[in-house]
Design a protein around this motif. Structure first.
Motif, PDB file in Angstrom:
ATOM      1  N   PRO A 100       0.815  -1.217   0.000  1.00 44.74           N
ATOM      2  CA  PRO A 100       0.000   0.000   0.000  1.00 44.74           C
ATOM      3  C   PRO A 100       0.844   1.262   0.000  1.00 44.74           C
ATOM      4  CG  PRO A 100       0.139  -0.864   2.215  1.00 44.74           C
ATOM      5  CD  PRO A 100       0.899  -1.828   1.341  1.00 44.74           C
ATOM      6  N   LYS A 101       0.244   2.322  -0.522  1.00 42.44           N
ATOM      7  CA  LYS A 101       0.797   3.652  -0.318  1.00 42.44           C
ATOM      8  C   LYS A 101      -0.206   4.425   0.535  1.00 42.44           C
ATOM      9  CE  LYS A 101      -1.080   5.653  -4.611  1.00 42.44           C
ATOM     10  NZ  LYS A 101      -0.750   6.356  -5.873  1.00 42.44           N
ATOM     11  N   THR A 102       0.243   5.495   1.133  1.00 43.92           N
ATOM     12  CA  THR A 102      -0.575   6.204   2.117  1.00 43.92           C
ATOM     13  C   THR A 102      -1.373   7.337   1.489  1.00 43.92           C
ATOM     14  OG1 THR A 102       1.022   5.714   3.866  1.00 43.92           O
ATOM     15  CG2 THR A 102      -0.535   7.503   4.283  1.00 43.92           C
ATOM     16  N   SER A 142      -4.812   7.995   8.400  1.00 43.79           N
ATOM     17  CA  SER A 142      -4.069   7.537   7.233  1.00 43.79           C
ATOM     18  C   SER A 142      -4.709   6.244   6.748  1.00 43.79           C
ATOM     19  CB  SER A 142      -2.597   7.303   7.583  1.00 43.79           C
ATOM     20  OG  SER A 142      -2.473   6.346   8.616  1.00 43.79           O
ATOM     21  N   GLY A 202      -4.561   3.060   3.620  1.00 43.57           N
ATOM     22  CA  GLY A 202      -3.686   2.423   2.642  1.00 43.57           C
ATOM     23  C   GLY A 202      -4.430   2.078   1.370  1.00 43.57           C
ATOM     24  N   ASP A 237      -0.556   0.375  -4.254  1.00 42.40           N
ATOM     25  CA  ASP A 237       0.436   1.136  -5.011  1.00 42.40           C
ATOM     26  C   ASP A 237       0.739   0.385  -6.306  1.00 42.40           C
ATOM     27  OD1 ASP A 237       2.539   2.571  -6.000  1.00 42.40           O
ATOM     28  OD2 ASP A 237       3.657   2.648  -4.122  1.00 42.40           O
ATOM     29  N   ILE A 259      -4.011  -6.004  -1.301  1.00 42.45           N
ATOM     30  CA  ILE A 259      -2.858  -5.693  -0.451  1.00 42.45           C
ATOM     31  C   ILE A 259      -2.578  -6.887   0.446  1.00 42.45           C
ATOM     32  CG2 ILE A 259      -2.005  -4.191   1.390  1.00 42.45           C
ATOM     33  CD1 ILE A 259      -3.729  -1.957   0.198  1.00 42.45           C
ATOM     34  N   ASN A 316       6.833  -2.855   3.530  1.00 50.16           N
ATOM     35  CA  ASN A 316       7.160  -1.444   3.722  1.00 50.16           C
ATOM     36  C   ASN A 316       7.738  -1.179   5.105  1.00 50.16           C
ATOM     37  OD1 ASN A 316       6.312  -0.438   1.211  1.00 50.16           O
ATOM     38  ND2 ASN A 316       4.191  -0.239   1.887  1.00 50.16           N
ATOM     39  N   PRO A 328       7.515   2.169   6.851  1.00 50.09           N
ATOM     40  CA  PRO A 328       7.006   3.537   6.638  1.00 50.09           C
ATOM     41  C   PRO A 328       7.774   4.582   7.432  1.00 50.09           C
ATOM     42  CG  PRO A 328       5.550   2.322   8.110  1.00 50.09           C
ATOM     43  CD  PRO A 328       6.570   1.342   7.620  1.00 50.09           C
ATOM     44  N   THR A 382       3.990   5.747   4.073  1.00 51.80           N
ATOM     45  CA  THR A 382       4.849   4.784   3.376  1.00 51.80           C
ATOM     46  C   THR A 382       5.745   5.464   2.348  1.00 51.80           C
ATOM     47  OG1 THR A 382       3.134   4.346   1.721  1.00 51.80           O
ATOM     48  CG2 THR A 382       3.121   2.976   3.681  1.00 51.80           C
ATOM     49  N   ILE A 418      -2.637  -1.253   6.234  1.00 48.88           N
ATOM     50  CA  ILE A 418      -2.687   0.193   5.986  1.00 48.88           C
ATOM     51  C   ILE A 418      -1.323   0.714   5.563  1.00 48.88           C
ATOM     52  CG2 ILE A 418      -3.104   2.455   7.027  1.00 48.88           C
ATOM     53  CD1 ILE A 418      -5.194   1.161   8.788  1.00 48.88           C
ATOM     54  N   THR A 419      -0.256   0.232   6.246  1.00 49.38           N
ATOM     55  CA  THR A 419       1.089   0.720   5.941  1.00 49.38           C
ATOM     56  C   THR A 419       1.910  -0.277   5.141  1.00 49.38           C
ATOM     57  OG1 THR A 419       2.040  -0.183   7.983  1.00 49.38           O
ATOM     58  CG2 THR A 419       1.079   2.039   8.084  1.00 49.38           C
TER      59      THR A 419
END
Length: 353
Positions: free
Chosen positions: A40-42, A90, A92, A95, A120, A290, A292, A314, A340-341
């Protein structure tokens, strides 16, 4: 160019065959069998809460001070907005630049990889969804209907020939209700209740009558809460960026609506992670996850701090890999990720018998 990542099979076959699993970064081609997962990206989700307040003057508003000693009672309808709070979280999202394919070679058993609905990675060899407790829906609370104060008016009040006389009689009725409540509380009422529950019921009914009739002088306020949501992808620092605007007359408005005062959004990379220079020729092994970084987020309006906090980001971190040496035929490695991260939550080892 695609990078191939080799790791030892996370599960053994029934014949205890030791095999390798191939992980490919990016889009795969052909008919290879395997598991595709993403890191994931944030995204930062900002919720701005505001309340619309609608004031309706009472029927006897101009007599409020004369009969009930209520000061500063307006007889003009009014509508305004109040900023009540800001919530930030935040979240996720997949990505597209960090997508991986776990390829299973012939005669190997696929690892138990659990993914979210967005693809994810959530866990390896550790089922998560089955262990989650079922969240029961909250019972619906029925909204109490507003009481019509005229249902408490006596015949004398209803037969009054002028608004002023009616206001005077309603005020006297309010004072009578207050005297009845005092008599009940002191135990001096002619018909005292038999127990505490009955006393509470009688006092609640009297409060209801008093409040309804008092609003005929003081007026009423109707409050309607609304939540405005904004999403930001933190690929860089944000300095005094206008998130939205707020007007006491219009509420939360768009950035380009100059009728409102700006609400500023600040996001600063705390540089908690040292990111190494990327080596495109470097061969990497293992399952990607990740690490982060962190960012400080603050929100201001008229130089007044409305919110401040720290959040994992992240994009301000780096990517690491679980070493292939962890996965061997002597034990089973169980891995839990933060969806999430994309970071590691825990890694457990279970010896194989």
């Amino acid at each position: 160019m695609k990078k191939s990542i080799f790791l030892i099979s996370l599960l053994l076959s029934t014949a205890s065959i030791y095999a390798q699993t191939k992980v490919t970064m990016g889009v795969t081609r052909g008919k290879d069998f395997g598991v595709v997962y993403a890191l994931p990206k944030t995204e930062i989700k900002v919720e701005v809460k505001a309340v619309k307040v609608t004031y309706t003057p009472g029927e006897f508003g101009k007599y409020a001070e004369q009969y009930l000693r209520l000061n500063n009672v307006s007889i003009t309808p009014e509508e305004h907005w109040e900023l009540t709070g800001i919530k930030i979280q935040s979240i996720g999202v997949p990505d597209s630049l960090r997508t991986y394919f776990v390829k299973m070679k012939d005669k190997t058993v696929a690892p138990l990889m659990e993914l979210t609905n967005d693809g994810i990675v959530r866990s390896i060899n550790m089922p998560v969804s089955a262990s989650k407790k079922r969240v029961l829906p909250k019972p619906l609370v029925q909204k109490k209907e507003k009481i019509n104060p005229r249902t408490f008016m006596t015949e004398e009040i209803l037969m009054a020939t002028s608004t002023a006389k009616m206001a005077e009689l309603v005020a006297k009725e309010i004072y009578n209700i207050r005297e009845s409540k005092n008599a009940l509380l002191r135990g001096q009422a002619d018909n005292m209740p038999k127990d505490g529950e009955q006393l509470k019921l009688m006092l609640d009914n009297l409060d209801e009558q008093e409040n309804a009739m008092t609003e005929m002088f003081s007026g009423t306020q109707k409050k309607e809460e609304k939540t405005f949501t904004f999403k930001i992808t933190p690929n860089k620092d944000f300095k005094n960026t206008v998130l939205c605007r707020f007007s006491t007359k219009l509420g939360v408005v768009d950035v380009d609506n100059l009728a409102g005062e700006p609400i500023y959004f600040n996001l600063t990379d705390m540089k908690t992670i040292s990111i190494p220079a990327e080596d495109k020729e470097k061969e990497v092994d293992g399952i990607a996850y990740n690490v982060p970084g962190k960012a400080n987020i603050s929100i201001f309006k008229n130089k007044k701090l409305l919110y401040e906090g720290e959040f994992p980001i992240t994009q301000f971190g780096t990517i690491e890999y679980l070493a292939p040496a962890l996965f061997n035929k002597r034990s089973t490695i169980k891995v839990l990720f933060n969806p999430i991260t994309g970071g590691l939550v825990k890694v457990d080892q279970e010896e194989n018998k």
